[in-house]
Write an enzyme that holds these catalytic residues in place. Structure first.
Site, PDB file in Angstrom:
ATOM      1  N   ASP A  43       0.838  -1.201   0.000  1.00 24.42           N
ATOM      2  CA  ASP A  43       0.000   0.000   0.000  1.00 24.42           C
ATOM      3  C   ASP A  43       0.870   1.247   0.000  1.00 24.42           C
ATOM      4  O   ASP A  43       1.315   1.700  -1.045  1.00 24.42           O
ATOM      5  CB  ASP A  43      -0.939  -0.067   1.214  1.00 24.42           C
ATOM      6  CG  ASP A  43      -1.895   1.097   1.287  1.00 24.42           C
ATOM      7  OD1 ASP A  43      -2.057   1.785   0.274  1.00 24.42           O
ATOM      8  OD2 ASP A  43      -2.467   1.338   2.369  1.00 24.42           O
ATOM      9  N   HIS A  87      21.716  -3.434  20.232  1.00 23.28           N
ATOM     10  CA  HIS A  87      20.904  -2.628  19.311  1.00 23.28           C
ATOM     11  C   HIS A  87      19.423  -2.718  19.660  1.00 23.28           C
ATOM     12  O   HIS A  87      18.560  -2.759  18.785  1.00 23.28           O
ATOM     13  CB  HIS A  87      21.157  -3.050  17.855  1.00 23.28           C
ATOM     14  CG  HIS A  87      22.431  -2.506  17.292  1.00 23.28           C
ATOM     15  ND1 HIS A  87      22.876  -2.766  16.020  1.00 23.28           N
ATOM     16  CD2 HIS A  87      23.388  -1.706  17.827  1.00 23.28           C
ATOM     17  CE1 HIS A  87      24.034  -2.157  15.806  1.00 23.28           C
ATOM     18  NE2 HIS A  87      24.364  -1.516  16.897  1.00 23.28           N
ATOM     19  N   ASP A 143      21.780   5.672  22.357  1.00 22.55           N
ATOM     20  CA  ASP A 143      22.669   5.620  21.186  1.00 22.55           C
ATOM     21  C   ASP A 143      21.867   6.156  20.010  1.00 22.55           C
ATOM     22  O   ASP A 143      20.963   5.480  19.502  1.00 22.55           O
ATOM     23  CB  ASP A 143      23.108   4.161  20.963  1.00 22.55           C
ATOM     24  CG  ASP A 143      24.053   3.998  19.779  1.00 22.55           C
ATOM     25  OD1 ASP A 143      24.234   4.949  19.005  1.00 22.55           O
ATOM     26  OD2 ASP A 143      24.599   2.884  19.628  1.00 22.55           O
ATOM     27  N   ASP A 164      26.458   9.624  15.169  1.00 26.73           N
ATOM     28  CA  ASP A 164      26.294   8.356  15.902  1.00 26.73           C
ATOM     29  C   ASP A 164      26.972   8.544  17.264  1.00 26.73           C
ATOM     30  O   ASP A 164      28.192   8.398  17.369  1.00 26.73           O
ATOM     31  CB  ASP A 164      26.944   7.228  15.096  1.00 26.73           C
ATOM     32  CG  ASP A 164      26.711   5.856  15.729  1.00 26.73           C
ATOM     33  OD1 ASP A 164      25.858   5.742  16.629  1.00 26.73           O
ATOM     34  OD2 ASP A 164      27.402   4.902  15.305  1.00 26.73           O
ATOM     35  N   HIS A 224      31.464  -6.170  20.942  1.00 26.56           N
ATOM     36  CA  HIS A 224      31.299  -5.550  19.617  1.00 26.56           C
ATOM     37  C   HIS A 224      32.561  -4.788  19.227  1.00 26.56           C
ATOM     38  O   HIS A 224      33.468  -4.602  20.050  1.00 26.56           O
ATOM     39  CB  HIS A 224      30.075  -4.618  19.601  1.00 26.56           C
ATOM     40  CG  HIS A 224      30.114  -3.507  20.619  1.00 26.56           C
ATOM     41  ND1 HIS A 224      30.877  -2.373  20.465  1.00 26.56           N
ATOM     42  CD2 HIS A 224      29.465  -3.361  21.801  1.00 26.56           C
ATOM     43  CE1 HIS A 224      30.694  -1.577  21.498  1.00 26.56           C
ATOM     44  NE2 HIS A 224      29.851  -2.155  22.344  1.00 26.56           N
ATOM     45  N   HIS A 253      33.824   2.339  13.573  1.00 27.00           N
ATOM     46  CA  HIS A 253      33.415   2.205  12.165  1.00 27.00           C
ATOM     47  C   HIS A 253      33.485   3.591  11.547  1.00 27.00           C
ATOM     48  O   HIS A 253      33.515   4.601  12.258  1.00 27.00           O
ATOM     49  CB  HIS A 253      32.016   1.581  12.034  1.00 27.00           C
ATOM     50  CG  HIS A 253      30.933   2.289  12.807  1.00 27.00           C
ATOM     51  ND1 HIS A 253      30.333   3.437  12.365  1.00 27.00           N
ATOM     52  CD2 HIS A 253      30.357   2.014  14.008  1.00 27.00           C
ATOM     53  CE1 HIS A 253      29.409   3.811  13.245  1.00 27.00           C
ATOM     54  NE2 HIS A 253      29.416   2.982  14.270  1.00 27.00           N
ATOM     55  N   HIS A 298      27.245   3.127   9.305  1.00 29.75           N
ATOM     56  CA  HIS A 298      28.442   2.284   9.170  1.00 29.75           C
ATOM     57  C   HIS A 298      28.982   2.549   7.765  1.00 29.75           C
ATOM     58  O   HIS A 298      28.790   1.764   6.842  1.00 29.75           O
ATOM     59  CB  HIS A 298      28.100   0.803   9.382  1.00 29.75           C
ATOM     60  CG  HIS A 298      27.500   0.535  10.729  1.00 29.75           C
ATOM     61  ND1 HIS A 298      26.589  -0.463  10.968  1.00 29.75           N
ATOM     62  CD2 HIS A 298      27.678   1.155  11.934  1.00 29.75           C
ATOM     63  CE1 HIS A 298      26.239  -0.451  12.258  1.00 29.75           C
ATOM     64  NE2 HIS A 298      26.883   0.530  12.850  1.00 29.75           N
ATOM     65  N   GLU A 329      33.749   3.695  20.345  1.00 32.50           N
ATOM     66  CA  GLU A 329      32.579   3.354  21.147  1.00 32.50           C
ATOM     67  C   GLU A 329      32.737   2.068  21.947  1.00 32.50           C
ATOM     68  O   GLU A 329      32.030   1.083  21.697  1.00 32.50           O
ATOM     69  CB  GLU A 329      31.344   3.256  20.251  1.00 32.50           C
ATOM     70  CG  GLU A 329      31.516   2.404  18.986  1.00 32.50           C
ATOM     71  CD  GLU A 329      30.211   2.236  18.217  1.00 32.50           C
ATOM     72  OE1 GLU A 329      29.201   1.891  18.851  1.00 32.50           O
ATOM     73  OE2 GLU A 329      30.217   2.453  16.998  1.00 32.50           O
ATOM     74  N   TYR A 355      28.929  -4.717  29.129  1.00 32.04           N
ATOM     75  CA  TYR A 355      27.533  -5.146  29.262  1.00 32.04           C
ATOM     76  C   TYR A 355      27.505  -6.357  30.187  1.00 32.04           C
ATOM     77  O   TYR A 355      28.048  -7.409  29.843  1.00 32.04           O
ATOM     78  CB  TYR A 355      26.954  -5.500  27.887  1.00 32.04           C
ATOM     79  CG  TYR A 355      27.236  -4.407  26.869  1.00 32.04           C
ATOM     80  CD1 TYR A 355      26.370  -3.330  26.726  1.00 32.04           C
ATOM     81  CD2 TYR A 355      28.407  -4.431  26.094  1.00 32.04           C
ATOM     82  CE1 TYR A 355      26.658  -2.303  25.831  1.00 32.04           C
ATOM     83  CE2 TYR A 355      28.699  -3.414  25.196  1.00 32.04           C
ATOM     84  CZ  TYR A 355      27.824  -2.350  25.067  1.00 32.04           C
ATOM     85  OH  TYR A 355      28.111  -1.341  24.192  1.00 32.04           O
ATOM     86  N   ARG A 411      27.780   2.181  27.375  1.00 38.82           N
ATOM     87  CA  ARG A 411      28.524   2.440  26.133  1.00 38.82           C
ATOM     88  C   ARG A 411      28.725   3.950  26.042  1.00 38.82           C
ATOM     89  O   ARG A 411      27.824   4.715  26.405  1.00 38.82           O
ATOM     90  CB  ARG A 411      27.759   1.919  24.903  1.00 38.82           C
ATOM     91  CG  ARG A 411      28.472   2.213  23.592  1.00 38.82           C
ATOM     92  CD  ARG A 411      28.010   1.312  22.429  1.00 38.82           C
ATOM     93  NE  ARG A 411      26.633   1.507  22.005  1.00 38.82           N
ATOM     94  CZ  ARG A 411      25.651   0.626  22.197  1.00 38.82           C
ATOM     95  NH1 ARG A 411      25.888  -0.508  22.834  1.00 38.82           N
ATOM     96  NH2 ARG A 411      24.429   0.874  21.766  1.00 38.82           N
ATOM     97  N   GLU A 432      30.098   6.677  23.134  1.00 40.80           N
ATOM     98  CA  GLU A 432      30.469   6.724  21.707  1.00 40.80           C
ATOM     99  C   GLU A 432      30.606   8.168  21.248  1.00 40.80           C
ATOM    100  O   GLU A 432      29.696   8.977  21.451  1.00 40.80           O
ATOM    101  CB  GLU A 432      29.384   6.022  20.872  1.00 40.80           C
ATOM    102  CG  GLU A 432      29.599   6.123  19.374  1.00 40.80           C
ATOM    103  CD  GLU A 432      28.600   5.296  18.567  1.00 40.80           C
ATOM    104  OE1 GLU A 432      27.468   5.069  19.048  1.00 40.80           O
ATOM    105  OE2 GLU A 432      28.959   4.876  17.450  1.00 40.80           O
TER     106      GLU A 432
HETATM  107  N1  GLY Z   1      24.352   3.040  16.518  1.00 37.68           N
HETATM  108  C1  GLY Z   1      24.911   1.889  15.973  1.00 37.68           C
HETATM  109  C2  GLY Z   1      26.354   1.841  16.207  1.00 37.68           C
HETATM  110  O1  GLY Z   1      26.825   2.427  17.142  1.00 37.68           O
HETATM  111  O2  GLY Z   1      27.096   1.254  15.474  1.00 37.68           O
HETATM  112 MN    MN Z   2      28.490   3.381  16.146  1.00 43.98          MN
HETATM  113 MN    MN Z   3      25.885   4.172  17.930  1.00 43.02          MN
END
Ligand code: GLY
Ligand code: MN
Ligand code: MN
Length: 546
Positions: free
Chosen positions: A71, A351, A368, A379, A451, A455, A462, A479, A483, A500, A502
């Protein structure tokens, strides 16, 4: 009422069909005055052409239109490469770059933009369209024509046996019967192509197949490639043919022969164009930095507002609404990715983005977020104590992540391997968690910091880049995080603490520059700002619930 609405809808449906293109009013297609300039895009296109051979044609497709429930269409986001090279936000467009020239209508040009023709129906229901003439004048491309002529142009180009076509991984998730689906079918009809495209599993299997040039790698890959063929999820006919040839090859020599004869050149061309775009996009120009810094400034403003407004009892979605209000209120078109507002047990979900939980006084909340401004996205993550003061345990973890982040930022220097910030941050977290007794002898820091640390950042969260040594002009995130989930190995006083931090870091010839330093980062700065009143917790504030 329903009948009336239905008949009104039907009338609306037939009206535009009668309108002729000449009847379409000349309204502006774009309103923003601080978009990247035509000169920026021109210069980028010239840089791509300069790296391609004379007989090359590089083809860039637009992103597909995504639809909900057959739609309504989702708000459109242009493919980042096409946006970077042209500035067009229109779907169903294509850019052709040809260092040796393309002759169309007796004119030889090195760049050709194909755009949807003006269409009364589309312009009544969806939005204004440039049409070829206005696209050429507004975007400053050498020549623009209707996308209806794609087949004609491609057939003419393919007549040259020396022609080499370059392209990036082709768009996926394309609606059957759409203009883009037709464009891709036309492309496949004329161009022998092979690229790493398709879903995640197909892409991984393709990489495995390409690297299977030794007997051991060849036999390891056999089962996986056979499995993908059985799963029937390979859309690209050229990729399917290669998978079939791989499984039918009796040994690695047979496979290598087929590989050389059939797709090495076509595939190498695809990889080359990807590398060209990565190198260009990774190094930000001054003009791009203005837009990226604006996205970052809007996002730091949103973080400050969240710090002022946060209090126990609020739902995660209230903070999400607040930060996205600040984004849009300041001219950001969108969020660059779904906002992450994870409190308590959700602070450890990397995430998490459903934002339904009510926050309690003892929680930390990981926020975040990133505004997208004219294509460029920030970010930035901050972690806050919901009651305004970090508990001793929360503070210990926070200080450790901050120390790791400082080590990571300090390692973000030109010439260092891309992994340097991550290694510095990981070492700090490893040592700190052992000192706190959280990480035991024999334990692995990846159980608590699972993680990557960095990036690239730019037109996509990313963003593309070589992941080689850091270069001046690149923007990366730093970042680190910790955890802590419930576990018999960890004292319960640490459970449900997720932290976190960042920031967005510009690599220079000297010290790294923290572009997001306006968002408070130390315990003292955060606790001080949390004492202030914010938009989200005024007695008759934005939410109306407090
Ligand atoms: N917000 C996603 C990351 O930090 O990669
Ligand atoms: Mn990031
Ligand atoms: Mn992020």
């Amino acid at each position: 009422m329903r009948v009336l609405l239905a008949s009104l809808f039907c009338c609306l449906l037939v009206l535009p069909a009668r309108a002729q293109p000449a009847d379409i009013p000349e309204s502006p297609v774009r309103y923003d005055t601080d978009l990247l300039s035509p000169a920026f895009h021109q210069e980028r296109r010239a840089a791509v052409r300069a790296t391609l051979p004379e007989n090359a044609v590089a083809i860039f497709f637009s992103a597909p239109v995504r639809n909900r429930e057959n739609d309504v269409d989702f708000e459109y986001r242009q493919d980042s490469n096409l946006l970077y090279l042209t500035g067009t936000h229109e779907p169903e467009s294509m850019l052709l770059l040809a260092p040796g020239g393309i002759t169309v209508d007796d004119e030889t040009v090195t760049e050709l933009l194909l755009v949807p023709p003006r269409n009364a129906f589309t312009e009544v229901w969806v939005g204004r369209r440039f049409g070829a003439e206005r696209a050429q004048a507004t975007l400053g491309v050498e020549k623009a024509i209707s996308h209806e002529r794609f087949s004609e142009v491609l057939a003419m180009l393919a007549q040259d046996p020396e022609r080499r076509f370059f392209h990036l991984p082709l768009p996926t998730g394309v609606t059957e019967g759409s203009a883009l689906a037709d464009q891709l079918a036309t492309f496949h009809a004329h161009v022998k192509t092979f690229s790493i495209s398709g879903n995640f599993l197909v892409q991984n299997a393709t990489r495995l197949m390409l690297s299977a040039t030794t007997p051991a790698a060849f036999s390891r890959a056999k089962g996986i490639i056979g499995g993908r063929l059985e799963a029937s999820d390979i859309d690209d006919p050229a990729v399917r043919a290669a998978f079939e040839a791989f499984t039918e090859s009796s040994d690695v020599e047979a496979w290598n022969t087929w590989r050389e004869e059939n797709f090495t050149a076509a595939f190498a061309d695809g990889v080359l164009l990807q590398e060209i775009m990565q190198q260009l996009r990774a190094i930000k120009t001054d003009e791009e930095m203005v837009l990226l810094q604006r996205a970052i400034d809007i996002t730091t403003a949103a973080h400050r507002e969240a710090m002022r407004s946060l209090e126990p009892g609020m739902h995660e979605y209230e903070i999400e609404a607040l930060v996205e209000y600040i984004f849009r209120r300041n001219g950001a078109e969108d969020s660059g990715f779904p906002s992450i507002v994870g409190s308590g047990e959700n602070s450890t979900i990397l995430h998490y983005n459903t934002s339904r939980r009510a926050m309690t006084a003892d929680d930390v909340v990981v926020i975040d977020i990133g505004a997208e401004y004219h294509g460029y996205t920030a970010d930035i993550t901050r972690t806050l104590p919901v009651n305004g003061t970090f508990s001793p345990e929360q503070k210990a973890i926070y200080e450790l992540v901050l120390q790791a982040q400082e080590a990571g930022i300090n390692a973000s220097r030109a010439g260092n391997p891309f992994q340097s910030p991550g290694q510095a941050a990981s070492q700090a977290i490893d040592a700190g968690l052992r000192e706190l007794g959280i990480l035991k002898a024999g334990g692995n820091v990846r159980s608590f910091f699972m993680h990557g640390t960095s990036h690239y950042l730019g037109l996509y969260v990313h963003d593309v880049g070589s992941y080689g040594p850091l270069q001046p002009g690149e923007v990366i995130t730093v970042e680190p995080g910790i955890y802590i989930n419930p576990s018999p190995d960890v004292d319960p006083k640490w459970w449900h603490i997720g932290v976190r931090i960042e920031d967005d870091i510009l690599i220079t010839n000297g010290d790294p520059v923290n572009l997001s330093a306006d968002a408070p980062r130390t315990v003292a700065e955060i606790e001080a700002l949390m004492q202030e009143q914010g938009l989200g917790n005024l007695p008759n504030g934005v939410t109306g619930t407090h």
